[in-house]
Design a protein around this motif. Sequence first.
Motif, PDB file in Angstrom:
ATOM      1  N   VAL A   7       1.303  -4.569  10.420  1.00 13.94           N
ATOM      2  CA  VAL A   7       2.625  -5.156  10.196  1.00 13.94           C
ATOM      3  C   VAL A   7       2.546  -6.649  10.483  1.00 13.94           C
ATOM      4  N   ARG A   8       2.993  -7.443   9.520  1.00 12.66           N
ATOM      5  CA  ARG A   8       2.995  -8.902   9.680  1.00 12.66           C
ATOM      6  C   ARG A   8       4.403  -9.448   9.459  1.00 12.66           C
ATOM      7  N   ASP A   9       4.679 -10.631  10.037  1.00 12.47           N
ATOM      8  CA  ASP A   9       5.983 -11.241   9.820  1.00 12.47           C
ATOM      9  C   ASP A   9       5.982 -12.012   8.508  1.00 12.47           C
ATOM     10  N   GLU A  10       7.107 -12.706   8.220  1.00  7.65           N
ATOM     11  CA  GLU A  10       7.241 -13.400   6.939  1.00  7.65           C
ATOM     12  C   GLU A  10       6.258 -14.546   6.772  1.00  7.65           C
ATOM     13  N   HIS A  11       5.635 -14.985   7.864  1.00 12.34           N
ATOM     14  CA  HIS A  11       4.642 -16.065   7.810  1.00 12.34           C
ATOM     15  C   HIS A  11       3.210 -15.532   7.788  1.00 12.34           C
ATOM     16  N   GLY A  12       3.063 -14.214   7.769  1.00 10.92           N
ATOM     17  CA  GLY A  12       1.739 -13.614   7.736  1.00 10.92           C
ATOM     18  C   GLY A  12       1.111 -13.397   9.096  1.00 10.92           C
ATOM     19  N   GLU A  13       1.850 -13.701  10.156  1.00 12.32           N
ATOM     20  CA  GLU A  13       1.306 -13.523  11.507  1.00 12.32           C
ATOM     21  C   GLU A  13       1.287 -12.042  11.873  1.00 12.32           C
ATOM     22  N   LEU A  14       0.176 -11.598  12.431  1.00 15.64           N
ATOM     23  CA  LEU A  14       0.015 -10.190  12.772  1.00 15.64           C
ATOM     24  C   LEU A  14       0.934  -9.796  13.927  1.00 15.64           C
ATOM     25  N   LEU A  15       1.739  -8.757  13.697  1.00 13.54           N
ATOM     26  CA  LEU A  15       2.624  -8.233  14.738  1.00 13.54           C
ATOM     27  C   LEU A  15       2.067  -6.940  15.330  1.00 13.54           C
ATOM     28  N   ILE A  16       1.628  -6.029  14.456  1.00 16.00           N
ATOM     29  CA  ILE A  16       1.070  -4.745  14.891  1.00 16.00           C
ATOM     30  C   ILE A  16      -0.195  -4.498  14.082  1.00 16.00           C
ATOM     31  N   PRO A  17      -1.315  -4.222  14.706  1.00  9.63           N
ATOM     32  CA  PRO A  17      -2.559  -4.002  13.956  1.00  9.63           C
ATOM     33  C   PRO A  17      -2.550  -2.665  13.211  1.00  9.63           C
ATOM     34  N   GLU A  18      -3.512  -2.528  12.316  1.00 11.24           N
ATOM     35  CA  GLU A  18      -3.686  -1.265  11.601  1.00 11.24           C
ATOM     36  C   GLU A  18      -4.002  -0.155  12.610  1.00 11.24           C
ATOM     37  N   ARG A  19      -3.468   1.045  12.341  1.00 12.50           N
ATOM     38  CA  ARG A  19      -3.666   2.170  13.259  1.00 12.50           C
ATOM     39  C   ARG A  19      -4.040   3.425  12.493  1.00 12.50           C
ATOM     40  N   THR A  20      -4.584   4.408  13.198  1.00 13.21           N
ATOM     41  CA  THR A  20      -4.792   5.746  12.645  1.00 13.21           C
ATOM     42  C   THR A  20      -4.016   6.741  13.500  1.00 13.21           C
ATOM     43  N   LEU A  21      -3.438   7.734  12.847  1.00 15.05           N
ATOM     44  CA  LEU A  21      -2.703   8.793  13.536  1.00 15.05           C
ATOM     45  C   LEU A  21      -3.327  10.129  13.175  1.00 15.05           C
ATOM     46  N   VAL A  22      -3.620  10.919  14.186  1.00 12.18           N
ATOM     47  CA  VAL A  22      -4.136  12.272  13.973  1.00 12.18           C
ATOM     48  C   VAL A  22      -2.946  13.226  13.899  1.00 12.18           C
ATOM     49  N   TYR A  23      -2.998  14.140  12.962  1.00 14.47           N
ATOM     50  CA  TYR A  23      -1.886  15.072  12.798  1.00 14.47           C
ATOM     51  C   TYR A  23      -2.365  16.526  12.882  1.00 14.47           C
ATOM     52  N   GLY A  24      -1.418  17.389  13.256  1.00 12.72           N
ATOM     53  CA  GLY A  24      -1.644  18.820  13.148  1.00 12.72           C
ATOM     54  C   GLY A  24      -1.103  19.327  11.826  1.00 12.72           C
ATOM     55  N   GLN A  25       0.093  18.832  11.468  1.00  9.63           N
ATOM     56  CA  GLN A  25       0.702  19.085  10.173  1.00  9.63           C
ATOM     57  C   GLN A  25       1.239  17.752   9.650  1.00  9.63           C
ATOM     58  N   LEU A  26       1.031  17.500   8.364  1.00 11.99           N
ATOM     59  CA  LEU A  26       1.458  16.249   7.737  1.00 11.99           C
ATOM     60  C   LEU A  26       2.494  16.551   6.657  1.00 11.99           C
ATOM     61  N   VAL A  27       3.552  15.749   6.618  1.00 10.89           N
ATOM     62  CA  VAL A  27       4.570  15.872   5.573  1.00 10.89           C
ATOM     63  C   VAL A  27       4.656  14.552   4.821  1.00 10.89           C
ATOM     64  N   LEU A  28       4.448  14.591   3.529  1.00 11.13           N
ATOM     65  CA  LEU A  28       4.557  13.405   2.678  1.00 11.13           C
ATOM     66  C   LEU A  28       5.960  13.371   2.088  1.00 11.13           C
ATOM     67  N   ALA A  29       6.709  12.329   2.420  1.00 11.19           N
ATOM     68  CA  ALA A  29       8.081  12.171   1.927  1.00 11.19           C
ATOM     69  C   ALA A  29       8.268  10.716   1.499  1.00 11.19           C
ATOM     70  N   LEU A  30       7.387  10.271   0.600  1.00  4.55           N
ATOM     71  CA  LEU A  30       7.305   8.858   0.234  1.00  4.55           C
ATOM     72  C   LEU A  30       8.291   8.436  -0.846  1.00  4.55           C
ATOM     73  N   GLY A  31       9.100   9.366  -1.331  1.00  8.65           N
ATOM     74  CA  GLY A  31      10.108   8.986  -2.307  1.00  8.65           C
ATOM     75  C   GLY A  31       9.525   8.650  -3.669  1.00  8.65           C
ATOM     76  N   SER A  32      10.146   7.687  -4.340  1.00 14.00           N
ATOM     77  CA  SER A  32       9.743   7.349  -5.704  1.00 14.00           C
ATOM     78  C   SER A  32       9.888   5.855  -5.937  1.00 14.00           C
ATOM     79  N   THR A  33       9.334   5.422  -7.053  1.00 13.22           N
ATOM     80  CA  THR A  33       9.445   4.036  -7.487  1.00 13.22           C
ATOM     81  C   THR A  33       9.745   4.023  -8.982  1.00 13.22           C
TER      82      THR A  33
END
Length: 432
Positions: free
Chosen positions: A93-119
């Motif tokens: 996650v970066r701000d409007e100036h490109g400065e890093l706020l939160i680094p890339e992460r990985t999450l381990v799941y037991g069950q995953l639900v994809l609810a990404l909507g549409s475009t």
Amino acid sequence: MNHPIVIVGGGAGGLELACKLGRQLGPERVTLVDRQLFHIWKPSLHEVAAGTLDIHQEGLSYEMLAHDNRFTFCLGAFKGLNAGQRLITVDAVRDEHGELLIPERTLVYGQLVLALGSTANHFNVPGAAEHTMSLNQPADAERFRQRMLKLLTAAELRKSAGVEAAVRVVIIGGGATGVELAAELREASQVHTRYGFRRLDGLRDVQLTLIEGADRILAPLPERVSASATALLRERAVNVVTSCRVAGVTPDAVTDTEGRSFPADLVVWAAGIKAPALLGEQGLPVTRSGQVEVEPDLRVKGQEAIHALGDCAACALPGGGLVPPRAQAAHQQASYLAKRLRQLAEGRPPSPTPYRYHDHGSLVSLGTQSSVGSLMGKLFGPSWFVQGLLARVMYTSLHLMHHQAVLGTARTATLAVARFLVKRATPLVKLH
């Protein structure tokens, strides 16, 4: 280790599922991932675009919802999936100036639900992707509103100089989104003349054209609903053009296959949707429109620990076809998955009963005073036509039902009263 249920996408279905499971299992067991900080009910984005709904008043903080409903919120965009290791990657996650706020992460799941909507699905129409806007996200609706205000201001200034001017908006697609946006823009255009745009005539100088490829707007709904909506739009000086196939879009016009040209200062694409392209890159089975293919229990085909719901899921109907991409479908699927995933989390075998879509009808907003639609079910018989104030009250109740699912009854009632009072003390349209 008992890894959590991870839900990717905080739209209507994903958020309702997170709230239901969070209240039952707690924050250590349920995580919601979304790229936005706040939630807006997608069917209300046309109101945000027209300026009749303030995005800053309507938005609900995911962090607040997480605290109140006992789930964990993870800010960031879904970047990738490793089904073999049961983990997902969440982008930095970066701000409007490109400065890093939160680094890339990985999450381990037991069950995953994809609810990404549409475009938006532009169907390879030349110029559509470059020269049109779509209402996929709250930011899209806000950009449209600001662009509309700039066009109105420019037209007002030209009128002040004695030059004829108009704002020409073309909406491509006569489904619910296109129809609702046309009605809301017409209502807003007449309100704008009370707030600084006094030289503009809301009906004459804000020219709205709604283009539909089928022989009538709202084609999936009963013909009586379509006819009523068409009549109401035309009464409000919306140019409704049916049986019109768009051939191309330029910066200042829309052309059709018959060679006709529709001048435009602003073009909205509401002619079709598809699932995010990223889903097709994860090794999951997808349809031509990019939707993830799911079993009757909403498990992704070939996967034991991945489910999908809402617009991004291709869920077959018993009689053929797919479950339509509607808010009511996402709501029903969230309720179904809440029960199934809770059983899995508690170590119990899930119910073998498959998900079944129940069509309760459709309502289409035609401004703050009117709606039109058809209701279905045992109470109404095959189909019951509704319009006017009654339909508007029912339409509003759908929004309140969604809020009730994520906020609870008492807070939803308080919020409804508060918004009613705020509207009495603020302009009818957002002006900045």
